[in-house]
Design a protein around this motif. Structure first.
Motif, mmCIF file in Angstrom:
data_model
loop_
_atom_site.group_PDB
_atom_site.id
_atom_site.type_symbol
_atom_site.label_atom_id
_atom_site.label_comp_id
_atom_site.label_asym_id
_atom_site.label_seq_id
_atom_site.Cartn_x
_atom_site.Cartn_y
_atom_site.Cartn_z
ATOM 1 N N GLY A 186 0.797 -1.229 0.000
ATOM 2 C CA GLY A 186 0.000 0.000 0.000
ATOM 3 C C GLY A 186 0.823 1.270 0.000
ATOM 4 N N LEU A 187 2.099 1.172 -0.377
ATOM 5 C CA LEU A 187 2.989 2.321 -0.236
ATOM 6 C C LEU A 187 2.670 3.437 -1.233
ATOM 7 N N PHE A 188 2.103 3.095 -2.387
ATOM 8 C CA PHE A 188 1.756 4.130 -3.352
ATOM 9 C C PHE A 188 0.417 4.790 -3.031
ATOM 10 N N ARG A 189 -0.222 4.342 -1.944
ATOM 11 C CA ARG A 189 -1.495 4.908 -1.497
ATOM 12 C C ARG A 189 -1.342 5.657 -0.170
ATOM 13 N N LEU A 190 -0.115 5.828 0.291
ATOM 14 C CA LEU A 190 0.100 6.376 1.629
ATOM 15 C C LEU A 190 -0.566 7.728 1.840
ATOM 16 N N ALA A 191 -0.550 8.588 0.824
ATOM 17 C CA ALA A 191 -1.103 9.939 0.984
ATOM 18 C C ALA A 191 -2.472 10.096 0.342
ATOM 19 N N ALA A 192 -3.014 9.017 -0.226
ATOM 20 C CA ALA A 192 -4.328 9.095 -0.880
ATOM 21 C C ALA A 192 -5.440 9.008 0.172
ATOM 22 N N PRO A 193 -6.609 9.620 -0.108
ATOM 23 C CA PRO A 193 -7.688 9.668 0.887
ATOM 24 C C PRO A 193 -8.176 8.290 1.319
ATOM 25 N N ASN A 194 -8.277 8.107 2.614
ATOM 26 C CA ASN A 194 -8.711 6.828 3.166
ATOM 27 C C ASN A 194 -10.126 6.462 2.728
ATOM 28 N N ALA A 195 -11.009 7.443 2.694
ATOM 29 C CA ALA A 195 -12.407 7.179 2.345
ATOM 30 C C ALA A 195 -12.563 6.715 0.909
ATOM 31 N N ALA A 196 -11.566 7.015 0.069
ATOM 32 C CA ALA A 196 -11.625 6.635 -1.343
ATOM 33 C C ALA A 196 -10.843 5.360 -1.630
ATOM 34 N N GLY A 197 -10.196 4.793 -0.617
ATOM 35 C CA GLY A 197 -9.413 3.574 -0.818
ATOM 36 C C GLY A 197 -7.931 3.756 -0.609
ATOM 37 N N GLY A 198 -7.526 4.919 -0.097
ATOM 38 C CA GLY A 198 -6.123 5.164 0.196
ATOM 39 C C GLY A 198 -5.795 4.829 1.644
ATOM 40 N N VAL A 199 -4.576 5.142 2.052
ATOM 41 C CA VAL A 199 -4.122 4.872 3.420
ATOM 42 C C VAL A 199 -4.224 6.116 4.291
ATOM 43 N N GLU A 200 -3.965 7.278 3.699
ATOM 44 C CA GLU A 200 -4.004 8.566 4.403
ATOM 45 C C GLU A 200 -3.155 8.510 5.679
ATOM 46 N N ALA A 201 -1.917 8.087 5.508
ATOM 47 C CA ALA A 201 -0.988 7.975 6.635
ATOM 48 C C ALA A 201 -0.551 9.347 7.112
ATOM 49 N N ASP A 202 -0.086 9.414 8.333
ATOM 50 C CA ASP A 202 0.449 10.676 8.834
ATOM 51 C C ASP A 202 1.838 10.908 8.246
ATOM 52 N N PRO A 203 2.283 12.173 8.160
ATOM 53 C CA PRO A 203 3.574 12.473 7.524
ATOM 54 C C PRO A 203 4.770 11.804 8.189
ATOM 55 N N LEU A 204 4.724 11.604 9.494
ATOM 56 C CA LEU A 204 5.865 10.978 10.173
ATOM 57 C C LEU A 204 6.015 9.513 9.764
ATOM 58 N N THR A 205 4.897 8.827 9.553
ATOM 59 C CA THR A 205 4.964 7.456 9.059
ATOM 60 C C THR A 205 5.550 7.434 7.654
ATOM 61 N N MET A 206 5.095 8.356 6.809
ATOM 62 C CA MET A 206 5.626 8.425 5.446
ATOM 63 C C MET A 206 7.122 8.706 5.465
ATOM 64 N N PHE A 207 7.546 9.599 6.339
ATOM 65 C CA PHE A 207 8.972 9.896 6.460
ATOM 66 C C PHE A 207 9.760 8.628 6.762
ATOM 67 N N GLU A 208 9.302 7.851 7.731
ATOM 68 C CA GLU A 208 10.008 6.629 8.124
ATOM 69 C C GLU A 208 10.093 5.640 6.962
ATOM 70 N N VAL A 209 9.007 5.524 6.197
ATOM 71 C CA VAL A 209 8.998 4.610 5.049
ATOM 72 C C VAL A 209 10.000 5.053 3.998
ATOM 73 N N PHE A 210 9.973 6.339 3.649
ATOM 74 C CA PHE A 210 10.860 6.847 2.605
ATOM 75 C C PHE A 210 12.330 6.742 3.026
ATOM 76 N N GLU A 211 12.598 7.052 4.289
ATOM 77 C CA GLU A 211 13.971 6.986 4.782
ATOM 78 C C GLU A 211 14.486 5.545 4.757
ATOM 79 N N GLU A 212 13.671 4.610 5.219
ATOM 80 C CA GLU A 212 14.095 3.213 5.257
ATOM 81 C C GLU A 212 14.340 2.671 3.854
ATOM 82 N N LEU A 213 13.469 2.997 2.914
ATOM 83 C CA LEU A 213 13.670 2.526 1.545
ATOM 84 C C LEU A 213 14.859 3.216 0.890
ATOM 85 N N GLY A 214 15.077 4.492 1.200
ATOM 86 C CA GLY A 214 16.260 5.187 0.693
ATOM 87 C C GLY A 214 17.539 4.570 1.227
ATOM 88 N N ARG A 215 17.481 4.088 2.441
ATOM 89 C CA ARG A 215 18.638 3.410 3.036
ATOM 90 C C ARG A 215 18.931 2.099 2.309
#
Length: 383
Positions: free
Chosen positions: A41-70
């Motif tokens: 679901g990583l490509f849905r992290l910022a998409a609206p939850n009500a429409a089928g996205g995850v709508e994660a908070d920015p700190l969670t997204m930061f952790e995901v991007f940093e870990e994958l960049g590593r």
């Protein structure tokens, strides 16, 4: 923060590290890896939850991007682009966003810069244009393009007398991809040019990043350009973390040819790594602090003021530059071992310096922020 998601990303990172040389060689991600990222679901992290996205908070997204960049800069970058661009669905009516997200392979990417031309026609726009730096374009189901709006042959006026800018969402199949991503770093992002030739875009699939979002929830009240940009800093910090880890491993294994002792015993090596750690930690802490402050405001229903939006953008640019500085220190300290094609250090060096060239972390950003902090007259819509 979703700890379960972060754990899943860390588990996938082991495989990504093994794939990294091939990703750079092939200038793109393997399709089965894209499937894995999609499945989380990583490509849905910022998409609206009500429409089928995850709508994660920015700190969670930061952790995901940093870990994958590593794990690999290109994987982190493509995931960041796809995830962050999903925030544009918050500017659409919910049924339209839900229709896009109904595709199980949903991945939206594109370029916000207004390099296209959208001519007004009944029901929408006829779009043509060519956009550079379209990361993950080969893997995308939909692509966004920024456009100057035309009424016939005349640019439509926008706020302040400037031409009106509109962003359009197009099926990726309707665009051509020009294979011209031949670069020194982040080669695996496949950031080719994309081109539209007379593509009709219904009005419901258009929006303006300079206007209010349709979805009035905390994530979409977060400063939009900060939301689109903070992942650049997160990926760069992840790349730098990988470089420092690799240097520590190298310093423990590399031997002084005269004494036979590990170079990790040299005070110069010790001091260099300590300085790199401090620089990296400072950039990371500054960025995380600004993201958290903005998130607290929008979560409380507040509007983020211009000065705080400026500080967020400054923190993103600073974190990216700090990551590059930290990599430089360990790359140079690694000596001849750093330049071998088999060394992760040289790839980190190249990848992180490509990240610093992004327009959202450029010198222009620091000039804009400085003008705001000095209360000078300046256009702040890009904040």
């Amino acid at each position: 923060m979703s700890l379960a998601l972060i754990d899943q990303v860390r588990a996938l990172s082991v495989r990504i590290r093994a794939l990294a040389p091939g990703i750079e060689r092939d200038r793109g991600l393997p399709e089965d890896l894209v499937d894995d990222l999609t499945g989380l679901g990583l490509f849905r992290l910022a998409a609206p939850n009500a429409a089928g996205g995850v709508e994660a908070d920015p700190l969670t997204m930061f952790e995901v991007f940093e870990e994958l960049g590593r794990a690999d800069g290109s994987v982190g970058w493509c995931t960041m682009i796809g995830a962050a661009t999903g925030a544009t669905l918050g500017y659409l009516d919910e049924p339209v966003a839900a229709k896009l997200l109904a595709d199980p392979r949903f991945l939206i990417a594109g370029v916000a810069a207004p390099s296209g031309r959208a001519t007004m026609v009944p029901g929408g726009y006829r779009v043509r244009g060519r956009w550079s730096f379209a990361s993950a374009s080969r893997h995308s189901t939909h692509l966004v393009g920024g456009c100057v709006v035309f009424d016939g042959d005349t640019p439509a006026p926008g706020p302040g007398g400037m031409p009106q800018v509109r962003h359009v969402i197009m099926p990726a199949a309707d665009l051509s991809i020009h294979d011209n991503w031949d670069v020194v770093g982040l080669a695996g992002t496949g950031s080719h040019d994309i081109e539209a030739v007379d593509v009709f875009v219904p009005d419901a699939y258009s929006f303006s990043l300079f206007g209010p979002p349709r979805q009035d929830r905390p994530l979409y009240r977060f400063p939009v350009f900060g939301l689109l940009a903070f992942g650049i800093g997160a990926v760069a910090l992840g790349i730098a973390r990988a470089a420092l880890d690799e240097f520590a491993r190298l310093a423990g294994e590399k031997r002084d040819p005269l004494t036979g002792q590990p170079v990790a015993g040299k005070p110069m090596i010790q001091a260099g790594l300590a300085e790199a750690e401090a620089i990296l930690g400072a950039g990371r802490a500054y960025l995380l602090g600004e993201i958290a402050d903005c998130w607290r405001r929008v979560s409380a229903g507040e509007v983020v003021p211009v000065e705080q939006r400026a500080r967020l953008r400054l923190a993103i640019a600073y974190a990216t530059r700090s990551a590059a500085h930290a990599v430089d220190l360990v790359y140079h300290a690694g000596g001849g071992a750093s330049i071998r094609a088999s060394s992760p250090l040289q790839r980190c060096f190249r990848d992180v310096h490509v990240a610093t060239q992004h327009a959202l972390v450029s010198q222009d950003v620091r000039e804009l922020v400085g003008a705001v902090l000095l209360d000078q007259p300046v256009v702040t819509v890009r904040l």
